[in-house]
Design a protein around this motif. Structure first.
Motif, PDB file in Angstrom:
ATOM      1  N   PHE B  26       0.803  -1.399  -0.012  1.00 34.80           N
ATOM      2  CA  PHE B  26      -0.034  -0.064   0.014  1.00 34.80           C
ATOM      3  C   PHE B  26       0.910   1.363  -0.049  1.00 34.80           C
ATOM      4  N   SER B  27       2.051   1.000  -0.149  1.00 40.40           N
ATOM      5  CA  SER B  27       3.003   2.367   0.192  1.00 40.40           C
ATOM      6  C   SER B  27       3.036   3.272  -1.026  1.00 40.40           C
ATOM      7  N   ASP B  28       2.257   2.881  -1.957  1.00 42.71           N
ATOM      8  CA  ASP B  28       2.351   4.058  -3.029  1.00 42.71           C
ATOM      9  C   ASP B  28       1.591   5.246  -2.649  1.00 42.71           C
ATOM     10  N   LEU B  29       0.387   4.980  -2.022  1.00 45.29           N
ATOM     11  CA  LEU B  29      -0.304   6.047  -1.336  1.00 45.29           C
ATOM     12  C   LEU B  29       0.491   6.677  -0.239  1.00 45.29           C
ATOM     13  N   ILE B  30      -0.009   7.992   0.073  1.00 45.44           N
ATOM     14  CA  ILE B  30       0.530   8.466   1.416  1.00 45.44           C
ATOM     15  C   ILE B  30      -0.682   9.410   1.759  1.00 45.44           C
ATOM     16  N   ILE B  31      -0.802   9.318   3.298  1.00 47.46           N
ATOM     17  CA  ILE B  31      -2.063  10.218   3.832  1.00 47.46           C
ATOM     18  C   ILE B  31      -1.233  11.729   4.105  1.00 47.46           C
ATOM     19  N   SER B  32      -1.551  12.609   3.527  1.00 45.01           N
ATOM     20  CA  SER B  32      -0.807  13.825   3.924  1.00 45.01           C
ATOM     21  C   SER B  32      -1.412  14.498   5.295  1.00 45.01           C
ATOM     22  N   LYS B  33      -2.672  14.260   5.410  1.00 41.90           N
ATOM     23  CA  LYS B  33      -3.365  14.857   6.531  1.00 41.90           C
ATOM     24  C   LYS B  33      -4.735  14.152   6.818  1.00 41.90           C
ATOM     25  N   VAL B  34      -4.870  13.903   8.114  1.00 36.59           N
ATOM     26  CA  VAL B  34      -6.147  13.379   8.769  1.00 36.59           C
ATOM     27  C   VAL B  34      -6.739  13.922   9.934  1.00 36.59           C
ATOM     28  N   ASP B  35      -7.727  14.382   9.548  1.00 46.87           N
ATOM     29  CA  ASP B  35      -8.596  15.012  10.880  1.00 46.87           C
ATOM     30  C   ASP B  35      -9.519  13.814  10.969  1.00 46.87           C
ATOM     31  N   PRO B 166      -3.188   1.331   6.547  1.00 49.08           N
ATOM     32  CA  PRO B 166      -2.151   0.897   5.805  1.00 49.08           C
ATOM     33  C   PRO B 166      -0.959   1.869   4.937  1.00 49.08           C
ATOM     34  N   TYR B 167      -1.313   3.022   5.074  1.00 51.29           N
ATOM     35  CA  TYR B 167      -0.541   3.989   4.408  1.00 51.29           C
ATOM     36  C   TYR B 167       0.054   4.728   5.748  1.00 51.29           C
ATOM     37  N   ALA B 168       1.082   5.486   5.024  1.00 45.50           N
ATOM     38  CA  ALA B 168       1.820   6.298   6.006  1.00 45.50           C
ATOM     39  C   ALA B 168       1.005   7.592   6.089  1.00 45.50           C
ATOM     40  N   GLY B 202      -3.229  15.335  19.429  1.00 47.33           N
ATOM     41  CA  GLY B 202      -2.626  15.641  18.321  1.00 47.33           C
ATOM     42  C   GLY B 202      -2.426  17.167  18.213  1.00 47.33           C
ATOM     43  N   PRO B 203      -1.584  17.462  17.230  1.00 42.35           N
ATOM     44  CA  PRO B 203      -1.377  16.710  16.049  1.00 42.35           C
ATOM     45  C   PRO B 203      -0.144  15.944  16.158  1.00 42.35           C
ATOM     46  N   TYR B 204      -0.151  14.687  15.432  1.00 39.41           N
ATOM     47  CA  TYR B 204       1.043  13.844  15.326  1.00 39.41           C
ATOM     48  C   TYR B 204       1.411  13.937  14.006  1.00 39.41           C
ATOM     49  N   GLU B 205       2.821  13.781  14.024  1.00 35.49           N
ATOM     50  CA  GLU B 205       3.147  13.855  12.569  1.00 35.49           C
ATOM     51  C   GLU B 205       4.126  12.362  12.199  1.00 35.49           C
ATOM     52  N   ASN B 206       4.140  12.295  10.999  1.00 39.07           N
ATOM     53  CA  ASN B 206       4.928  11.297  10.064  1.00 39.07           C
ATOM     54  C   ASN B 206       4.628   9.951  11.119  1.00 39.07           C
ATOM     55  N   GLN B 207       3.587   9.120  11.080  1.00 36.75           N
ATOM     56  CA  GLN B 207       3.546   8.009  11.283  1.00 36.75           C
ATOM     57  C   GLN B 207       3.554   6.812  10.420  1.00 36.75           C
ATOM     58  N   SER B 208       4.199   5.711  10.805  1.00 36.68           N
ATOM     59  CA  SER B 208       4.335   4.851   9.685  1.00 36.68           C
ATOM     60  C   SER B 208       3.006   3.932   9.498  1.00 36.68           C
ATOM     61  N   PRO B 209       2.863   3.243   8.495  1.00 33.20           N
ATOM     62  CA  PRO B 209       1.507   2.604   8.124  1.00 33.20           C
ATOM     63  C   PRO B 209       1.393   1.346   9.613  1.00 33.20           C
TER      64      PRO B 209
END
Lengths: 774, 616
Positions: B26-35, B166-168, B202-209
């Motif tokens: 799944f690593s092609d996608l990345i989530i840049s922001k989640v609220d 599954p995404y970072a 939060g905010p929390y940054e750069n979490q791995s999948p």
């Protein structure tokens, strides 16, 4: 209004014949049905009171499981742990009737619920009953009287009280069966047709199926037969009317499980057999008289009488010995209390404790049959002119039913049809005379000029004659086409009408007098109608399961019983046993579907006494009794908060009495202070410590601070107390029903209370460790 | 709160292992922001995640995968995703995107994943914003599980502070919204703070999948925790203009179970302050033109309910028979009618019903929802379109006067939440003429009944037409009818006699001899006619064997009548004569007297005989 209509009906009979009569009958049926719907309109379509709930439950079982399972139904939901054989102990008529109606409706795909069918059974059958009354009265005094009687019966308050929509009780169909049986008996008596005699036996069978009151029929008809024989009215018609009824009727009655061999064994039925024998002897005598010459006959009589008397005495002695060997002389308790009105209060408190088994008061006669009470004597007189077999029967019927109604309020119901028939006869005769008088004089008034009125008295009479003749003429012409094929039906009425015609020629009242009398009679009828509608709407339509009160801010509904029953049915285990006083047994099993210890079928006095004893005992003793009966919940009805008078505290003395009857350690005087029943500070300690007191008043003081009981209109004696063996499980919105749970027996860890406390806390932490997410 | 920490440890172990297992699929996608907003104001938990997705791989991607741990996914009742265009406050919700459950390879076993198909493929470097709504039922667990009547009900909510994906994830925040500020405890992490009724992580940054950090919120929850264990909604379509809806509820208080006594006193006195988790009323929002609303249970009407209606909505406030405390159950039914034209439409050759699926009661979880659509008898070609997956059956129902039964579409759905309150359609074919079937059936039924009655009254049901008794009966009927006629004639004679008498009295009054004579003449002719009529009747009667017994009487009657007639006539003529000769009144009376006596005697006899005839 309606009376004039029927009166019109009888006078217009010549013109419109049966069509009008049928139309009026349909209207009467509609009236009888719709006057009973007040309860549905004012309240709701619901089963009323106590017994109907049992019948409803049985009907549900029948429709669900079928007839064979019904006969074999052993009900384990009641009289725990004894149970009850329902199939063998109920009168199945009502249930089978409603079940059949339900089945018929379903077979044509009209999906009415069992409840709806049960609710409307009684109104439907009261329409039938009024039709049966028409038939019966028609046999006695012609169709005019029949229609009037049917109308009166359709709305007589006494009958309404037992047959409003929702009042799903045996009486609802039994009154129809009763009247119809009498009709068929009279019909057979008038025609001598074996066909009607057979129908009569079947109608009697239906009556036996429906109600214990069938013994009234099987005693009344023999009495009438005896009366006919004694007054020299023996005929082959009488024989045909009676003999098949006794033979077929007894055989059929024995088929009903609840009656069974009682049909030949108990004293209630002996009169019919005795008369049966007498009838045969008389028939034989008449036969011999026919074939012998008078002298020979005399010789034969002396011979037979001497021989026969000896045999008779022997048989009678055996019978008496047999009967006397049983303690109640072969009579059931209820029948005995009929013969001796003081019997029940002396020996059977459980019968005496039911309010409908008390003798009625005078006002209740006025309430229940109203103006009919005054019309009945007139009807009796009308029956004597002329006295026929049929009219002597209704006279006998009214005399007997007046006596029975005087013993038990409940039997007012048997009086009502008799009163209606009599009043119907009286009213119709009165109308006949008044209208006839007016009719005779109306043409004379128009024809003769007023100044010659005095002179023309002879002419007057002639004109009257003229009118009668033409009348007769028309009558005869109209009757001709009808006669064909329906002679027999016509015969009786023709006879009657002819006889009355002769009288009518004699009975001519002055014009003004008859006009006023007519007006007054209509007024009387109007008064009756108003009273009946009022009684139906106000007095008898309350379902008693829902109570209402009118306050300044509108209608207030007290639906506590159903609230509590619904709670029981949804929030307790299916097999939990609920103890309450027997009044609420049927409702608990039907509405809450929980097993009860005792119910309204008071067949086991000891069991009821056990519950009564428990209710009268102190908490611990009561707990032990209930625990031994596997009881989990105790239900009490308490009206002190809202002022509901028929609550358990008011019934408590009966519990003490019935309990004390079986268990001598419960003594009534212990609960009375100087012979007075009280629950205030003067009450005896036994009273204040009884379970019933405690369960009723538990935490009652906290409602208003004073613990003022609105039913007894006093402050209660013991206000602050705690329950040790019971805990409150549910109390309804107005506190009318309170349900308590028996506390589980304590562990035998005496003197370790403190430790156990710490234990519970550790327990708590152990539960706390349990992960709620798993 | 030993519990919380212990659990945290457990979960940490699980998710560390998950993280290790994760594969680079799944690593092609990345989530840049989640609220994420977690709404805990109702016992139906709603998690709204606004996700900004970027494709950093080379391949265009068409699916986006969201994952839930099994413990959550078994409570997951509803999942929807929207493509969120626009920016900032001016969000425009696009059409909801198709979501399907997938069993992707490489996903940890204890995760359930759902794949959202994007509208268009996401190529390298592009980003889009998705709004994912997940609704959970039974997710708030009461803790402690049993409370006494006076206690407050506390519930526990548990989730991860990090977005499990599954995404970072680059940047993320979580806001937990509580019903009020009364919080027993919550997991304190870095960057977590409670503010009034909101807890923010939060905010929390750069979490791995698959990164996971459990949080637990233990708070007071006093709103109705209403759960319908089973709800059966029956929608009956009548083409006469009504849609009847009947709903049967098996309701339970799903919160902490009541321990010990229930005291009505305490409930009435202090229910607002203590033990507020008990609820006694629920609000059902019915469609605007609902009518004939009722509310009952199996033992009758429940009188405690209120109905408010205006143009936009109908609100039914229902109050079960008793207040529901923790763990208590109840059952009730309510029903209402709706105008057909609001819900029935026609499309091409078919008709379709368009009506809402779920329960109208606010914030109700339905464990098992059964919707039955009863179509009119004679409908065919049924098809159903429901926006989410349901179990589907067909059955028939026999109702009023049905012959073949009405087709019923049964839809079954477990774990239904208010989000399932969407419209669904049932398509069917129906011929309007079938409407008339039942009325016609009734009419013809009654018609045939009456015809049968007529036929019955005209038919002769005797078994043997030639038997002696039957013939005798026929003859007897004949005799009777003859006697009837005979009586009629005699009665008419009698009336004529009356007339004669009347003319005499008239004469005595007015002295008009002519009028009297005229009357006499008329009477004479009439009498003659009548005696003519009488003759054939008498002869037939004589010949009939059945009449043998009666005949003498009849003869006697006729003779008497004749005699009476003669006497009258003589009397009449004497009187008339006397008047002509002007004889005094007394003289007349003297002359008439013997006749008069005879006449009265004869009259009596004739009357008696007539009576006798009547009685036959």
């Amino acid at each position: 209004m309606a009376e004039t209509e029927t009166a019109n009906g009888s006078s217009l009979r010549n013109a419109f014949g049966n069509v009008l009569a049928v139309f009026i009958l349909i209207l009467i049926g509609v009236l009888a049905f719709s006057i009973r719907l007040f309860s549905v309109i004012k309240y709701e379509s619901v089963i009323h009171e106590f017994d109907p709930y049992f019948n409803y439950r049985v009907t549900q079982f029948l429709t669900k499981n079928g007839i064979y399972d019904f006969w074999n139904w052993f009900d384990d939901r009641t009289w725990y742990p004894l149970g009850r054989v329902i199939g063998g102990t109920v009168y199945p008529g009502l249930t089978l009737t409603a079940g059949t109606m339900w089945w018929l409706l379903h077979s044509v795909n009209i999906p009415l619920s069992v409840e709806t069918v049960c609710v409307f059974t009684a109104p439907v059958f009261s329409a039938f009953a009024s039709w049966a009354t028409y038939l019966l009265t028609k046999e006695v005094k012609g169709p005019g009287a029949g229609l009037t009687a049917a109308l009166l019966l359709g709305m007589v308050p006494s009958y309404i009280s037992r047959s409003v929509a929702g009042s799903y009780d045996n009486e609802a169909v039994a009154i129809f069966a009763l009247i119809y049986t009498f009709y068929l008996y009279i019909k057979t008596l008038n025609t001598g047709s074996l066909f009607y005699a057979t129908l009569n036996a079947i109608a009697y069978f239906y009556m036996v199926c429906s109600w214990g009151g069938y013994t009234f029929i099987i005693n009344l008809i023999p009495m009438h037969v005896l009366l006919c024989i004694v007054t020299g009215r023996y005929s082959h018609r009488l024989y045909i009317a009676y003999a098949p009824l006794v033979v077929l009727g007894t055989l059929l009655a024995a088929l009903v499980p609840v009656v069974g061999f009682n049909a030949v064994l108990t004293s209630e039925h002996f009169a019919s057999f005795l008369v049966f024998i007498i009838l045969h002897v008389v028939a034989l005598v008449y036969y011999i008289k026919g074939i012998l010459s008078p002298q020979m006959f005399k010789v034969a009589v002396t011979l037979v009488v001497t021989g026969g008397l000896a045999v008779c005495f022997a048989v009678a002695a055996v019978l008496v010995a047999l009967v006397a060997s049983s303690p109640t002389m072969g009579w059931s308790g209820r029948s005995l209390s009929l013969l001796d009105p003081t019997y029940a209060s002396k020996y059977i408190p459980i019968i005496a404790s039911v309010s409908e088994h008390q003798p009625p008061t005078w006002p209740s006669y006025f309430m229940d049959i109203n103006v009919l009470a005054f019309l009945v004597p007139a009807g009796i007189i009308a029956c004597f002119s002329p006295l026929s077999d049929a009219s002597s029967f209704v006279v006998l019927y009214i005399v007997m039913s007046v006596y029975f109604s005087g013993v038990m309020v409940r039997l007012m119901l048997v009086l009502a049809p008799a009163a209606c028939i009599m009043s119907g006869i009286a009213l119709s005769e009165a109308f006949d005379i008044f209208t006839r008088s007016i009719k005779f004089q109306l043409p004379s008034l128009t024809e003769t000029s007023p100044d010659e009125a005095g002179e023309s008295s002879s002419g007057n009479a002639e004109i009257q004659n003229n009118v009668t003749k033409t009348d007769k003429n028309e009558d005869a012409q109209k009757e001709r086409p009808l006669k064909k094929g329906k002679k027999k039906e016509k015969e009786a009425s023709a006879k009657v009408s002819l006889k009355s015609r002769i009288e009518k020629r004699l009975l001519v009242l002055p014009f003004e007098a008859s006009l006023i009398a007519l007006f007054l009679t209509v007024l009387l009828g109007g008064f009756y109608v108003v009273h009946c509608v009022w009684a139906a709407a106000e007095a008898y339509s309350a379902p008693s399961i829902v109570l209402t009160s009118h306050t300044h801010d509108g209608l207030h509904v007290f639906d506590d019983f159903r609230e509590a029953y619904a709670w029981l049915s949804h929030n307790t285990e299916v097999d939990d046993k609920v103890a309450s006083w027997w009044d609420y047994g049927y409702q608990t099993t039907a509405m809450a579907n929980r097993t009860v210890i005792v119910d309204n079928n008071t067949w086991n006095n000891t069991h009821i006494a056990t519950v009564g004893t428990a209710m009268s005992s102190p908490e611990k003793a009561a707990w032990e009794i209930y625990n031994s009966l596997d009881v989990k919940y105790v239900l009490v009805v308490f009206g002190g908060l809202v002022g509901y008078p028929s609550d358990d505290i008011n019934k408590f003395l009966w519990m003490v009495r019935i309990g004390g009857g079986e268990f001598p350690h419960i003594k009534e005087p212990d609960y009375l202070r100087d012979g007075q029943y009280r629950i205030d500070s003067q009450a005896t300690p036994t009273m204040l410590n009884s379970l019933m007191y405690k369960l009723s008043y538990y935490r009652f003081v906290e409602t208003d601070g004073k613990a003022y009981d609105r039913v007894r209109r006093t402050e209660i004696g013991k206000k602050h107390f705690k329950l040790t063996h019971f805990e409150e499980a549910f109390t309804s919105h107005h506190w009318m029903v309170r349900i308590y749970k028996l506390k589980a027996p304590k562990n035998r860890l005496r003197g370790k209370i403190k430790k156990s406390k710490s234990k519970t806390s550790s327990k708590r932490s152990s539960t706390a460790k349990r992960n709620p997410w798993q | 709160m030993g519990l919380g920490t212990k659990m945290k440890v457990d979960l940490c172990i699980i998710f560390v292992s998950i993280a290790l297992l994760s594969s680079p699929v799944f690593s092609d996608l990345i989530i840049s922001k989640v609220d994420r907003r977690i709404d805990l104001t109702s016992h139906i938990v709603r998690i709204t995640s606004t996700i900004k997705v970027e494709n950093e791989g080379n391949e265009p991607v068409s699916d986006f995968v969201v994952a839930f741990p099994d413990k959550q996914s078994k409570h997951l009742a509803f999942l929807s995703a929207n493509h969120n265009e626009g920016k900032g406050k001016k969000k425009s919700h696009g059409a909801s995107l198709p979501v399907k459950s997938v069993q992707s390879e490489g996903m940890p076993k204890s995760l359930t994943s759902y794949s959202i198909s994007l509208l268009k493929k996401l190529v390298k470097g592009e980003s889009l914003t998705l709004e994912v709504l997940a609704v959970f039922a039974h997710f708030l667990k009461p803790f402690p599980e049993e409370v006494s009547q006076g206690d407050f009900q506390l519930v526990v909510f548990q989730d991860s502070a990090y977005y499990l994906s599954p995404y970072a994830v680059r940047v993320q925040t979580v806001i937990v919204k509580l019903p009020d500020a009364r919080v027993e405890s919550y997991t304190k992490l870095e960057n977590s703070k409670a503010q009034g009724s909101e807890i923010k992580y939060g905010p929390y940054e750069n979490q791995s999948p698959f990164s996971y950090s459990p949080i637990v919120v233990h708070f007071e929850y006093n709103k109705p925790y209403a759960v319908a264990q089973k709800l059966v909604r029956e929608i009956e379509i009548s083409h006469w203009g009504n849609v009847q809806i009947t709903e049967h509820y098996n309701l339970v208080h799903g919160g902490a179970v009541l321990k010990g006594e229930f005291s009505r006193l305490d409930h009435q006195m202090t229910s607002h302050t203590k033990g507020a988790s008990a609820f006694s009323r629920l609000l059902a929002k019915l469609p605007p033109r609902a009518h004939s609303v009722y509310f009952r249970d199996e033992i009758g009407n429940i009188s405690t309910s209120n109905l408010r209606s205006d143009l936009k909505k109908t609100e039914l406030e229902i109050e079960p028979r008793y207040p529901l405390l923790g763990g208590w159950k109840t059952f009730f039914t309510f029903g209402y009618g709706l105008p057909l034209k609001d819900y029935l439409f026609e499309a091409e050759e078919k008709r379709f019903v368009d009506i809402s699926f779920g329960s109208p009661i606010d914030e109700l979880v339905v464990d098992e929802l059964v919707v039955k659509v009863v179509l009119p008898e004679g409908s065919s070609d049924l098809s159903v379109s429901v926006p989410f997956s349901v179990e589907q059956l067909e059955e028939t129902k026999l109702s009023h006067l049905d012959i073949s039964g009405r087709p019923v579409v049964v839809l079954r759905k477990t774990n239904a939440v208010p989000e399932h309150n969407q419209h669904f359609q049932v398509y069917y074919k129906f011929n309007c003429l079938s409407l008339l079937r039942e009325p016609l059936m009734l009419i013809s039924g009654f018609f045939f009944l009456f015809v049968a009655c007529i036929a019955y009254s005209h038919a002769d049901f005797s078994i043997s037409k030639s038997s002696a008794s039957y013939l005798a009966k026929l003859q007897w009927d004949e005799v009777l009818s003859i006697i009837q006629q005979l009586e009629n004639i005699i009665n008419r004679c009698l009336t004529i006699h009356e007339k004669l008498e009347a003319s005499l009295s008239e004469l005595s009054r007015t002295g008009n001899v002519q009028a009297c004579k005229a009357a006499r003449k008329a009477a004479d002719s009439l009498l003659k006619e009548l005696s003519k009529e009488l003759k054939p009747l008498l002869t037939t009667l004589q010949s009939s064997p059945q009449a043998a017994q009666i005949f003498p009487k009849v003869e006697e009657l006729v003779a008497k009548e004749r005699e009476l007639q003669e006497r009258l006539i003589t009397k009449h003529s004497i009187v008339v004569d006397c008047y002509e000769k002007k004889v005094s009144g007394r003289e007349i009376e003297n002359r008439v007297a013997p006749h008069q006596q005879k006449i009265t005697a004869l009259k009596h006899e004739v009357d008696d005989l007539l009576e006798y005839m009547d009685e036959i």
